[in-house]
Each structure stands twice: as C-alpha cells, then as structure tokens.
Write a protein that holds these residues in place. Sequence first.
Motif, PDB file in Angstrom:
ATOM      1  N   LYS A  58       0.834  -1.209   0.000  1.00 33.86           N
ATOM      2  CA  LYS A  58       0.000   0.000   0.000  1.00 33.86           C
ATOM      3  C   LYS A  58       0.868   1.258   0.000  1.00 33.86           C
ATOM      4  O   LYS A  58       0.566   2.230  -0.700  1.00 33.86           O
ATOM      5  CB  LYS A  58      -0.913   0.000   1.228  1.00 33.86           C
ATOM      6  CG  LYS A  58      -2.051  -1.014   1.152  1.00 33.86           C
ATOM      7  CD  LYS A  58      -2.917  -0.951   2.410  1.00 33.86           C
ATOM      8  CE  LYS A  58      -4.068  -1.946   2.331  1.00 33.86           C
ATOM      9  NZ  LYS A  58      -4.899  -1.929   3.562  1.00 33.86           N
ATOM     10  N   ALA A  67      -4.304   6.516  -6.804  1.00 37.92           N
ATOM     11  CA  ALA A  67      -5.329   7.312  -6.136  1.00 37.92           C
ATOM     12  C   ALA A  67      -6.011   6.514  -5.031  1.00 37.92           C
ATOM     13  O   ALA A  67      -6.385   5.350  -5.230  1.00 37.92           O
ATOM     14  CB  ALA A  67      -6.370   7.782  -7.152  1.00 37.92           C
ATOM     15  N   ILE A  68      -6.140   7.131  -3.855  1.00 41.61           N
ATOM     16  CA  ILE A  68      -6.855   6.523  -2.744  1.00 41.61           C
ATOM     17  C   ILE A  68      -7.745   7.575  -2.098  1.00 41.61           C
ATOM     18  O   ILE A  68      -7.557   8.778  -2.313  1.00 41.61           O
ATOM     19  CB  ILE A  68      -5.899   5.927  -1.679  1.00 41.61           C
ATOM     20  CG1 ILE A  68      -5.002   7.021  -1.087  1.00 41.61           C
ATOM     21  CG2 ILE A  68      -5.071   4.791  -2.255  1.00 41.61           C
ATOM     22  CD1 ILE A  68      -4.165   6.557   0.087  1.00 41.61           C
ATOM     23  N   SER A  69      -8.694   7.128  -1.303  1.00 42.85           N
ATOM     24  CA  SER A  69      -9.584   8.061  -0.616  1.00 42.85           C
ATOM     25  C   SER A  69      -8.898   8.606   0.629  1.00 42.85           C
ATOM     26  O   SER A  69      -7.895   8.063   1.106  1.00 42.85           O
ATOM     27  CB  SER A  69     -10.874   7.355  -0.215  1.00 42.85           C
ATOM     28  OG  SER A  69     -10.607   6.395   0.809  1.00 42.85           O
ATOM     29  N   MET A  70      -9.433   9.687   1.177  1.00 41.64           N
ATOM     30  CA  MET A  70      -8.905  10.233   2.415  1.00 41.64           C
ATOM     31  C   MET A  70      -9.028   9.225   3.553  1.00 41.64           C
ATOM     32  O   MET A  70      -8.147   9.143   4.424  1.00 41.64           O
ATOM     33  CB  MET A  70      -9.634  11.531   2.778  1.00 41.64           C
ATOM     34  CG  MET A  70      -9.243  12.722   1.915  1.00 41.64           C
ATOM     35  SD  MET A  70      -7.467  13.099   1.981  1.00 41.64           S
ATOM     36  CE  MET A  70      -7.263  13.482   3.723  1.00 41.64           C
ATOM     37  N   ALA A  71     -10.115   8.451   3.557  1.00 44.41           N
ATOM     38  CA  ALA A  71     -10.288   7.435   4.597  1.00 44.41           C
ATOM     39  C   ALA A  71      -9.178   6.387   4.512  1.00 44.41           C
ATOM     40  O   ALA A  71      -8.626   5.957   5.540  1.00 44.41           O
ATOM     41  CB  ALA A  71     -11.655   6.772   4.464  1.00 44.41           C
ATOM     42  N   GLU A  72      -8.827   5.990   3.284  1.00 46.81           N
ATOM     43  CA  GLU A  72      -7.752   5.008   3.106  1.00 46.81           C
ATOM     44  C   GLU A  72      -6.405   5.601   3.527  1.00 46.81           C
ATOM     45  O   GLU A  72      -5.578   4.909   4.131  1.00 46.81           O
ATOM     46  CB  GLU A  72      -7.698   4.553   1.644  1.00 46.81           C
ATOM     47  CG  GLU A  72      -8.869   3.686   1.227  1.00 46.81           C
ATOM     48  CD  GLU A  72      -8.896   3.435  -0.273  1.00 46.81           C
ATOM     49  OE1 GLU A  72      -9.077   2.272  -0.666  1.00 46.81           O
ATOM     50  OE2 GLU A  72      -8.734   4.402  -1.050  1.00 46.81           O
ATOM     51  N   LEU A  73      -6.192   6.895   3.213  1.00 40.62           N
ATOM     52  CA  LEU A  73      -4.951   7.557   3.619  1.00 40.62           C
ATOM     53  C   LEU A  73      -4.841   7.577   5.142  1.00 40.62           C
ATOM     54  O   LEU A  73      -3.768   7.316   5.697  1.00 40.62           O
ATOM     55  CB  LEU A  73      -4.902   8.978   3.062  1.00 40.62           C
ATOM     56  CG  LEU A  73      -3.643   9.781   3.402  1.00 40.62           C
ATOM     57  CD1 LEU A  73      -2.403   9.135   2.783  1.00 40.62           C
ATOM     58  CD2 LEU A  73      -3.766  11.228   2.927  1.00 40.62           C
ATOM     59  N   GLU A  75      -6.184   5.483   7.223  1.00 38.83           N
ATOM     60  CA  GLU A  75      -5.925   4.114   7.680  1.00 38.83           C
ATOM     61  C   GLU A  75      -4.450   3.754   7.531  1.00 38.83           C
ATOM     62  O   GLU A  75      -3.851   3.141   8.418  1.00 38.83           O
ATOM     63  CB  GLU A  75      -6.788   3.125   6.892  1.00 38.83           C
ATOM     64  CG  GLU A  75      -8.267   3.172   7.253  1.00 38.83           C
ATOM     65  CD  GLU A  75      -9.101   2.248   6.375  1.00 38.83           C
ATOM     66  OE1 GLU A  75      -8.498   1.498   5.582  1.00 38.83           O
ATOM     67  OE2 GLU A  75     -10.343   2.285   6.473  1.00 38.83           O
TER      68      GLU A  75
END
Length: 404
Positions: A58, A67-73, A75
């Motif tokens: 990751k 590209a990832i979401s803010m929630a994934e960032l 985490e």
Amino acid sequence: MHPTEEAAVSTRVIGLISGTSVDGIDAALVEISGTELDLKVELLAGVTYPYPAELREKILAVGAGVAISMAELAEIDDAIAQVFAQAAQNIQTGHQPTTLIGSHGQTVYHRPPADRGIGTTPHSPLPTPHSLLGYSLQLGRGGLIAHLTGITTVSNFRVADIDIGGHGAPLVPRVDAYLLSHPQEGRCIQNIGGIGNVAYIPPRHGDWLSKIRAWDTGPGNSLLDLAVEHLSAGAKTYDQDGNWAASGTPCHPLVEQWLNQDYFHLPPPKSTGRELFGVAYLHQCLKDAQAYQLNTADILATLTELTAASIVHSYRTFLPEMPQRVLLCGGGSRNLYLKSRLELLLASIPVLTTDEVGLSADFKEAIAFAVLAYWRHLGIPGNLPTATGAPQEVLLGEIHQSYS
C-alpha cells in the motif's frame, strides 16, 4: 533548566525511520549526551523491523501515485504509526525505559520548492511554479506513536524548514557535522538509501560549519531495487551484495545519456525522491536500454553505474574541492559492487563506511533522528541552511506528549 545543564545528563532516545526503499523500520536505541561539538552518541541497539507485506504494498502504491480516498490515507497513516510504535516498544526490551522518540515516519511524497526544485516525472524535469514553498508528506503520525508507547514523540521534522522556504532535506548533515567531522580532513558522508545524499564536511576549524554543503545526489538503491523486482518477476527485491550486477557489464554510453537528465545539473540546494527516480523513470531506462540489447545483468550493472557515476559527477561539479575521504552509510554501503565502482571512479580517494570511524552505517539515519529529537527537546536548531536552502536555522519537529 538550561540546555547545557540538561544535556550534561545522558538521555536515552529512540530514533525511527523508513526510507524511500520502504524496506522496513530502522530503529536505533541510543544514549546521547552533550549538545553540539561535545555531542556523544552510543548505539545500544539497532534493529530493522520489516513492514507487513500488505502494508508495504500500500505504501509503495501511494508513493507511485495510485489514487486513494482520504479514509484510506488515514488508515495507512495509522497503520504506519502502529508498526513504528511496535518497533519502539520492541527495541527497548532488556534496556532501561526511554523518555523520548524521534520518528521521521515514512515519506510518501516530496516536492521541492518550485523556484529551486525539480519536477516529478522524467519527462518534465522542471516544475510549473505551483508554490514557492515545497511540500513533503511523512506518514506515521507522532501523536499516535506517543499514545501507543506512552513516550513523548517528536515527528514531522521537515515542515519547519519547508515553511521558511527550505527543501526540508537533507536534514542529517548537521548531525553528521558534529559526529563525523575531522580537524584536518575534508570528508563526504554519502548516504545511499533509496535516494543518495551527500554532506561535504570541511576540516573542523575556522568558520567550518558555514562551509558545509549537502544535497540529494540522485538515485541510490531505488532504481536498483525496482529493477531487481521487475527483472526477477518478483522473485527478488534487492541485489544481495551487488552480485547480480557484478556479473554484468555496464553500458557507459547509456550512463552518459542518463546523466544528461536535468536534475544532475541543477545546482544545490536540491532534493529529490521516488517522484522522479521511481517506476516511470525505470521504465524509461529499460526502454533506452533496448537499443543496446543488454541482458538482465548488464541492465543492473548499468543502473548501478548510474548511481555511482551520479555521485561522483555531483562531487566534481558542485564541491568546492574533492574530499580527502568518503564515508558510506545506508543500505547501499553493503552493495560491494557499487562500492567498488565508487572506488574506481574516485581513484585515489579512500572509500570507507561510517562503521570504520565508529558510527553504524546501517542505523546512522535512525540515530540522526534520535539526535534531532534530542535537540528539539533542548531547543537547539536541527537544520543546516547551507544544506536545505532555508534562510535561517530553525527548531525541527513537532512534540507530541504522551497522555496514556
């Protein structure tokens, strides 16, 4: 309490860092006393803790621009902090309790100041001036490390330098100056992590500190590790001792072509990262190599030659004078083939590792961030303006108190 009085009593500090190669967390438990010229550091323990494989993938994906979401960032940020905290707890086993942690975290993005920096792709080496200030993002938030360990943690070291116009890199040269300088000998301290960086330290007399120069020289292990993984179809992640590269022959015309890249000719202060010398750059190198019909060993030998040649080119182009000694550190210092190529290109200049002058080559960067945290605790500036391009010295790092 005055800083010099507090520094008279030795302090145990943990330094934590994961470099651009994302190999794992280097943890160093050190005993520190003194302040600057009288600074003394004893390494009590040094361990590299590998990332969980899924987390490493990751991190590499984020660093490559996926590209990832803010929630994934969020985490990933928390997950990195958790493994850093675990490393800090593990390294203390069998030792007296520690009162301070210096955590560099994991860099996932670095953009130098637009007016003095570089671009982020091999095809657009000079940036559009989005901002006169740089930007650098390290994940693994210090507040969570402090909460999980119960130990005051200093993190986010680069921001203060960047906020006043510096590159926020390299940050280790001030530590190098006080631990590795010599009264009569000019030295280059060459770190070879994912990216290479040098600190030129003149003999320690007169106005020596203002004459220190430091910058990122270019690729270190980053291209080599990416190439090994690509050429071995994932079976290997690095070239042990440089043995695979050593079985090949470097293509010197190709190295000369690659050295025309704008970054190598940009005067210091300068900094770079995987944003330039990453996957896209490797694929361009592999495309360039097709014209020479190189085998896999030749490709690795040529990429290794690029690391060595870019370091030496950097010295000859930007140093006021060549050093009398080169001291290697970082993972690349264990690459025997790379070391031999540097020795050949530097001719009569001795090439050693920092181990040979009493400072761990494997854990020097982690030790440095322990020192930077210690300096922050004492109110001592940690940056070196001649290295980062900042207009003045500043305190580095944000302090996170433990409330657990």
